[in-house]
Design a protein around this motif. Structure first.
Motif, PDB file in Angstrom:
ATOM      1  N   TRP A  22       1.254  -0.829  -0.332  1.00 23.92           N
ATOM      2  CA  TRP A  22      -0.129  -0.274   0.052  1.00 23.92           C
ATOM      3  C   TRP A  22       0.754   1.320  -0.087  1.00 23.92           C
ATOM      4  O   TRP A  22       2.024   1.179   0.402  1.00 23.92           O
ATOM      5  CB  TRP A  22      -0.725  -0.807   1.710  1.00 23.92           C
ATOM      6  N   GLY A  23       0.570   2.373  -0.066  1.00 26.17           N
ATOM      7  CA  GLY A  23       0.785   3.869  -0.260  1.00 26.17           C
ATOM      8  C   GLY A  23       2.006   4.057  -1.533  1.00 26.17           C
ATOM      9  O   GLY A  23       3.384   4.575  -0.876  1.00 26.17           O
ATOM     10  N   VAL A  24       1.979   3.638  -2.792  1.00 24.77           N
ATOM     11  CA  VAL A  24       2.936   3.960  -3.594  1.00 24.77           C
ATOM     12  C   VAL A  24       3.512   5.489  -3.403  1.00 24.77           C
ATOM     13  O   VAL A  24       1.567   6.131  -3.915  1.00 24.77           O
ATOM     14  CB  VAL A  24       2.279   3.574  -4.489  1.00 24.77           C
ATOM     15  N   THR A  25       3.963   5.719  -3.479  1.00 25.52           N
ATOM     16  CA  THR A  25       5.048   7.174  -4.134  1.00 25.52           C
ATOM     17  C   THR A  25       5.708   7.439  -5.506  1.00 25.52           C
ATOM     18  O   THR A  25       7.010   6.281  -5.036  1.00 25.52           O
ATOM     19  CB  THR A  25       5.551   8.440  -2.509  1.00 25.52           C
ATOM     20  N   PHE A  26       5.464   8.410  -6.237  1.00 25.88           N
ATOM     21  CA  PHE A  26       6.945   7.428  -7.867  1.00 25.88           C
ATOM     22  C   PHE A  26       7.296   8.856  -7.183  1.00 25.88           C
ATOM     23  O   PHE A  26       7.729  10.444  -6.976  1.00 25.88           O
ATOM     24  CB  PHE A  26       5.857   8.174  -9.179  1.00 25.88           C
ATOM     25  N   ALA A  27       8.533   8.545  -7.813  1.00 30.06           N
ATOM     26  CA  ALA A  27       9.785   9.703  -8.010  1.00 30.06           C
ATOM     27  C   ALA A  27       9.684  10.795  -9.601  1.00 30.06           C
ATOM     28  O   ALA A  27       9.047   9.957 -10.872  1.00 30.06           O
ATOM     29  CB  ALA A  27      11.100   8.602  -8.568  1.00 30.06           C
ATOM     30  N   ARG A  28      10.811  11.395  -9.653  1.00 27.71           N
ATOM     31  CA  ARG A  28      10.234  12.484 -10.856  1.00 27.71           C
ATOM     32  C   ARG A  28      10.130  11.169 -12.063  1.00 27.71           C
ATOM     33  O   ARG A  28      10.085  11.855 -13.267  1.00 27.71           O
ATOM     34  CB  ARG A  28      10.784  13.331 -10.934  1.00 27.71           C
ATOM     35  N   ASP A  29      11.002  10.364 -12.298  1.00 30.09           N
ATOM     36  CA  ASP A  29      11.716   9.301 -13.712  1.00 30.09           C
ATOM     37  C   ASP A  29      10.639   8.592 -14.160  1.00 30.09           C
ATOM     38  O   ASP A  29      10.022   8.045 -15.166  1.00 30.09           O
ATOM     39  CB  ASP A  29      12.901   8.463 -13.478  1.00 30.09           C
ATOM     40  N   ASP A  30       9.681   8.607 -12.950  1.00 26.19           N
ATOM     41  CA  ASP A  30       8.341   7.857 -12.914  1.00 26.19           C
ATOM     42  C   ASP A  30       8.541   6.289 -13.632  1.00 26.19           C
ATOM     43  O   ASP A  30       7.930   5.830 -13.819  1.00 26.19           O
ATOM     44  CB  ASP A  30       7.369   8.103 -14.728  1.00 26.19           C
TER      45      ASP A  30
END
Length: 330
Positions: free
Chosen positions: A192-200
């Motif tokens: 749960w709780g995914v968060t993405f970096a700027r490179d996708d």
């Protein structure tokens, strides 16, 4: 009772029940208005967007970026009705739950004008929603069973959508997971709780398995994830990509178990934040130095949005009375 009297009684009861059904149906539709209805506004830079929990409607609303005074009453309402909401890069994500037997849930992808682009049927209770900085990658978490992370009797299903290709990962449980250098094949994993970096491509998330929770770093292209450390839940990557806000379990049991922390990804040192209350939310970075999150509301409100400095200094401040799911569009 005569036959005629019985017929009249049955007819009267039928009319009454039909009236009740119409009232219920109209009320249900009003409470779950489609996300493709015309919004009163779009996703504009420098605006704080959130779910307005005043009167329990859950409509998306917005505020100016600068804090207002007098209880934050300058909100503009008129967005779609959502259980969870997030937005970035000209893309919005609205998790809806509509009444019925059984209830139905949807992940609704919104464009810059908050108009519906895609609707994905879901099962379970909406819980977490995130959009990458570019607006390309979306993720959401649903409770398949249970409705709280404070107990062990829950199961989650986390999905990832690439809006550029349309590719949907319905459940990320099959990702290749490594813990302590060893491939994990445990059948009890929950993400749960995914968060993405700027490179996708790079992302962070929480995984629980064998009674422990871990922060994992994932790679979309390789479809792999490795555990970085224990006791990290609902991570949120800072705009500059150097820190993760998260909730850490500091007490056993289901009563007030968590506290907000920030982890420096370079040194892997963590720092507790000034908020002393237990926060069961995926905190949102409103800028590189401020975090926003929801707490149970006061004076009968469902929830309020609070902010706190990300360096551990200062004191928490009420940002929006009657709100949740904050997202500041840069």
């Amino acid at each position: 009772m005569s036959l005629r009297a019985r017929v009249i009684a049955i007819a009267t009861a039928t009319v009454v029940l039909a009236g009740v059904a119409v009232v219920y149906t109209v009320g249900a539709v009003q409470r779950a208005e489609p996300a493709d209805a015309v919004s009163a506004f779009g996703l504009d830079s420098g605006r704080l967007y959130f779910r307005s929990t005043e009167a329990g409607h859950g409509r998306v609303a917005r505020l100016p970026a600068a804090p207002a005074t007098a209880g934050e009453r300058r909100r503009t309402t008129g967005g779609p009705v959502c259980e969870r909401f997030h937005a970035a890069g000209g893309t919005g994500l609205c998790l809806q739950r509509r009444p019925g037997i059984p209830p139905t849930s949807y992940a609704v992808v919104l464009d810059r004008r908050l108009r519906e682009k895609r609707r994905i049927p879901l099962t379970g209770i909406p819980n977490r929603a995130r959009v990458s900085a570019s607006g390309r990658m979306l993720s959401w978490t649903m409770f398949a069973t249970g409705d709280s992370y404070a107990t062990s009797s829950f199961s989650t299903r986390t999905s990832i959508l690439d809006t550029r290709t349309g590719y949907l990962i319905k459940n990320m449980e099959e990702i290749q997971l490594t813990i302590d250098g060893r491939r994990s094949h445990s059948p009890d994993v929950n993400y749960w709780g995914v968060t993405f970096a700027r490179d996708d491509n790079r992302f962070y998330a929480t995984v629980s398995t064998k009674g422990k929770t871990y922060l994992v770093e994932g790679d979309m292209k390789k479809w792999t994830a490795r555990a970085l450390r224990e006791n990290v839940e609902c991570p949120s990557l800072s705009p500059d990509g150097t820190r993760l806000a998260f909730k850490k379990r500091v007490r056993d049991g289901a009563r007030d178990p968590w506290r907000l922390y920030v982890l420096d990804l370079r040194t892997m040192r963590e720092r507790p934040l000034a908020e002393q209350h237990s926060v069961d939310d995926q905190a949102a970075w409103l800028d590189d130095s401020t975090l926003g999150y929801a707490l149970p509301g006061r004076d009968g409100r469902a929830s309020d949005i609070w902010t706190v400095p990300a360096d551990g200094s200062g004191t928490p401040a009420l940002r929006v009375a009657g709100g949740s799911s904050p997202a500041l569009v840069p």
